[in-house]
Design an enzyme around this catalytic site. Structure first.
Site, mmCIF file in Angstrom:
data_model
loop_
_atom_site.group_PDB
_atom_site.id
_atom_site.type_symbol
_atom_site.label_atom_id
_atom_site.label_comp_id
_atom_site.label_asym_id
_atom_site.label_seq_id
_atom_site.Cartn_x
_atom_site.Cartn_y
_atom_site.Cartn_z
ATOM 1 N N SER A 88 3.573 -138.502 -16.405
ATOM 2 C CA SER A 88 3.652 -138.417 -17.868
ATOM 3 C C SER A 88 4.723 -137.429 -18.302
ATOM 4 O O SER A 88 5.101 -137.394 -19.462
ATOM 5 C CB SER A 88 2.305 -137.962 -18.417
ATOM 6 O OG SER A 88 2.075 -136.605 -18.060
ATOM 7 N N GLY A 89 5.170 -136.587 -17.356
ATOM 8 C CA GLY A 89 6.110 -135.532 -17.757
ATOM 9 C C GLY A 89 5.370 -134.245 -18.092
ATOM 10 O O GLY A 89 5.979 -133.211 -18.307
ATOM 11 N N GLY A 90 4.030 -134.292 -18.142
ATOM 12 C CA GLY A 90 3.233 -133.080 -18.343
ATOM 13 C C GLY A 90 3.258 -132.243 -17.063
ATOM 14 O O GLY A 90 3.715 -132.716 -16.016
ATOM 15 N N VAL A 91 2.742 -131.018 -17.158
ATOM 16 C CA VAL A 91 2.850 -130.097 -16.026
ATOM 17 C C VAL A 91 2.157 -130.655 -14.768
ATOM 18 O O VAL A 91 2.732 -130.687 -13.682
ATOM 19 C CB VAL A 91 2.201 -128.730 -16.370
ATOM 20 C CG1 VAL A 91 2.349 -127.764 -15.211
ATOM 21 C CG2 VAL A 91 2.807 -128.166 -17.629
ATOM 22 N N HIS B 211 -19.350 -106.137 -16.501
ATOM 23 C CA HIS B 211 -18.563 -107.318 -16.115
ATOM 24 C C HIS B 211 -17.139 -106.924 -15.697
ATOM 25 O O HIS B 211 -16.268 -106.772 -16.555
ATOM 26 C CB HIS B 211 -18.521 -108.320 -17.274
ATOM 27 C CG HIS B 211 -19.821 -109.013 -17.479
ATOM 28 N ND1 HIS B 211 -20.168 -110.169 -16.811
ATOM 29 C CD2 HIS B 211 -20.887 -108.678 -18.238
ATOM 30 C CE1 HIS B 211 -21.385 -110.532 -17.163
ATOM 31 N NE2 HIS B 211 -21.856 -109.647 -18.027
ATOM 32 N N SER C 292 0.992 -133.727 -13.743
ATOM 33 C CA SER C 292 1.508 -134.897 -13.022
ATOM 34 C C SER C 292 2.908 -134.618 -12.478
ATOM 35 O O SER C 292 3.297 -135.137 -11.421
ATOM 36 C CB SER C 292 1.483 -136.162 -13.887
ATOM 37 O OG SER C 292 2.386 -136.082 -14.956
ATOM 38 N N SER C 293 3.667 -133.764 -13.147
ATOM 39 C CA SER C 293 5.003 -133.420 -12.641
ATOM 40 C C SER C 293 4.895 -132.676 -11.312
ATOM 41 O O SER C 293 5.658 -132.934 -10.374
ATOM 42 C CB SER C 293 5.749 -132.536 -13.642
ATOM 43 O OG SER C 293 5.962 -133.233 -14.828
ATOM 44 N N CYS D 179 -24.026 -108.283 -13.122
ATOM 45 C CA CYS D 179 -25.007 -108.433 -14.195
ATOM 46 C C CYS D 179 -26.258 -109.152 -13.678
ATOM 47 O O CYS D 179 -26.963 -108.606 -12.833
ATOM 48 C CB CYS D 179 -24.352 -109.137 -15.389
ATOM 49 S SG CYS D 179 -25.298 -108.960 -16.893
#
Ligand code: XMP
Length: 527
Positions: free
Chosen positions: A237-240, A183, A242-243, A88
């Site tokens: 934290s147990g989140g994706v 695009h 930081s795990s 574009c």
């Protein structure tokens, strides 16, 4: 660890002219197992040469090439003997910079268009969505432009035409320069992915070495080189994100890593157990578990404003984290789960100056007094790549594919003042909702789902008695980027089961509602 498998060897550079789709270009290329980075359109040529691209993509953008002071790439990029794909605005500026002409079209072209290849090229040969009556290929593409190329630069030819943009694709195959007015990076362009593959794999010659195994190899050797024998601390934290950092660093440096897992009293049901079992028992990672729930709840007492609550939760987290980190010897590094979209959004790479990280990603702003260097091993990865790395490192799918959970946890899902009693009620209701979604096989197809505690009382009848109890609202959304979202059309039977179970199993709740607001104007979280 050898660097021979360093997947960074073949790289595509994307010069960003400000298109809303630039991240899609990058994600599309990464999905083809090719490494790429986004730099601003005016990136210094020295920096571009140092990046050593196997190919360059010029993104679209909102400006018009017909004005003199609008964005241009450095002319030198066309002398690097490196393939270029202009999309574009990127095609228009390439055409103009190489001696062609661009004009403002009488009619804007926006939405679906049909494009007909008219000459051979390695970019679109043989690709089509349908054949016309004469047996010629037709491509369905997505257009969004007001300007158009009307005179080609020397050495270029028209590769495809459309009704409104007679010149819909151009190329100079000798110099390996190509441009498309449409695009290819958006899914509406059916063959877009195939075209991007043609460009990065065939034309630029990238072999597709950006695979989870190679990514991990590269990250491990980089981390070990960087950290040496120093100690590293990580807020898990147990989140994706930081795990995955925890699993990766553990593989790279073993016991030099200490994770600090702060229970702020605002976690989901079973989360403390799940995190400890996965990382301490399963991986044997050194983890300091801190039960700071009372401290958080005390600090939050009487506070009702959502932003004020966020700040308090962030600042207590920092205090607790710092106290624990101070007790560990030889710590020189603070690891964080920053990922590439955070880097792009904070413009960290774009300017090369600021190292600003989204506030919720540095868990409320770790203070300078910690005097630690920042270790961000995932800062080049998109979320899908982080997940793939997590799976390859052996993390359970229940952690890698879990829904996002905000840093302030249930603190922003209990409207107004946070109290222990409210958190306990919410945890139970939330667990029932997620449990029913999993049982109905709807968890994975939902982007994010959770319960919200409303501290208003509503009248009900329980047995023969009048009750006057709290309200739980259910929220489930579908989204790809979390910037916009639509509420999920969950089957009535599932909603009915969740509602019945919450009212029967959770004391003090007598009414359940379903949130049917989309974002915008509502946000995903209620606070
Ligand atoms: P909103 O509510 O802004 O949420 O539509 C978009 C996404 O961001 C998450 N979120 C947060 N994450 N700290 C976080 O770590 C926060 O303060 C925060 N607020 C919202 C939200 O869960 C959703 O996935």
């Amino acid at each position: 660890m050898s660097h021979t498998s360093d997947p960074h060897v073949q790289r595509i550079l994307i010069l960003d002219f400000g298109s809303q789709y630039t991240q899609l270009i990058a994600r599309g290329i990464r999905e083809l197992n090719v490494y790429c980075e986004i730099l601003p359109f005016d990136a210094d040529i020295g920096r571009i040469k140092a990046f050593n691209p196997a190919g360059i993509v010029l993104s679209g953008g909102p400006a018009t090439v017909t004005e003199s002071d609008t964005p241009r790439a450095d002319d030198e990029i066309f002398n690097l003997d490196c393939p270029v794909l202009g999309i574009c605005y990127g095609m228009q500026t390439m055409a103009a910079q190489l001696g062609g002409e661009v004009e403002t079209a009488k009619q804007r072209e926006y939405g679906f268009a049909e494009v007909r290849p008219i000459s051979t090229s390695p970019l679109i040969d043989g690709l089509h969505d349908r054949l016309d009556a004469d047996g010629a290929g037709v491509l369905k593409v997505w257009m969004s432009h007001g300007d158009r190329v009307n005179t080609l630069p020397e050495g270029f030819r028209v590769l495809a035409v459309s009704e409104n943009a007679p010149i819909a694709a151009i190329g100079n195959p000798d110099r390996r320069f190509f441009g498309v007015q449409f695009h290819p990076e958006v899914t509406h362009t059916n063959q877009g992915r195939a075209m991007m593959k043609r460009f990065v794999r065939d034309i630029c010659g990238c072999t597709g070495d950006w695979t989870p195994a190679n990514i991990i190899d590269g990250l491990l050797s980089r981390v070990t080189d960087e950290v040496g024998s120093d100690g590293v601390v990580l807020g898990l934290s147990g989140g994706v994100d930081s795990s995955v950092v925890a699993a990766l660093l553990h593989r790279a440096i073993g016991d030099q890593l200490t994770c600090i897992f702060v229970d702020n009293g605002l976690l989901r049901q079973g989360e403390v157990k799940q995190v400890m079992e996965t990382f301490k028992d399963g991986f044997g990672i050194r983890i300091v578990q801190v039960d700071a729930s009372e401290r958080f709840l005390e600090a939050l007492s009487g506070i009702v404003d959502p932003e004020h609550k966020r700040r308090v939760i962030g600042s207590v987290f920092v205090d607790v984290f710092q106290e624990e980190a101070d007790k560990i010897e030889n710590i020189c590094w603070l690891a964080q789960g920053t990922i590439y979209p955070d880097v792009i959004e904070s413009a960290g790479t774009n300017t090369g100056k600021a190292r600003v990280i989204k506030s919720h990603h540095n868990v409320g702003g770790i203070p300078d007094t910690l005097k630690l260097q920042l270790l961000e091993p995932l800062r080049e990865l998109f979320k899908d790549e982080v997940r793939a790395v997590g799976v390859a490192l052996g993390l359970p799918k229940s952690i890698v594919y879990r829904h996002p959970f905000p840093g302030p946890g249930l603190g922003v899902r209990i409207l107004g003042e946070v109290r222990q009693e409210y958190a306990d009620i919410l945890r139970q209701a939330d667990a029932i909702f997620l449990d029913e979604l999993r049982r109905s096989d709807l968890y994975d197809s939902t982007s994010q789902a959770f319960a919200v505690f409303l501290p208003v009382r509503s009248v009900g009848v329980v047995g023969d008695n009048r009750s006057y109890e709290f309200v739980i609202s259910l929220r489930a959304v579908e989204t790809t980027d979390f910037m916009t979202a639509d509420w999920k059309r969950l089957p009535y039977e599932v909603l009915a089961r969740v509602s019945t179970r919450i009212i029967n199993e959770v004391r003090s709740v007598s009414r359940v509602t379903y949130d049917i607001s989309s974002k915008p104007p509502a946000t995903i979280e209620w606070e």
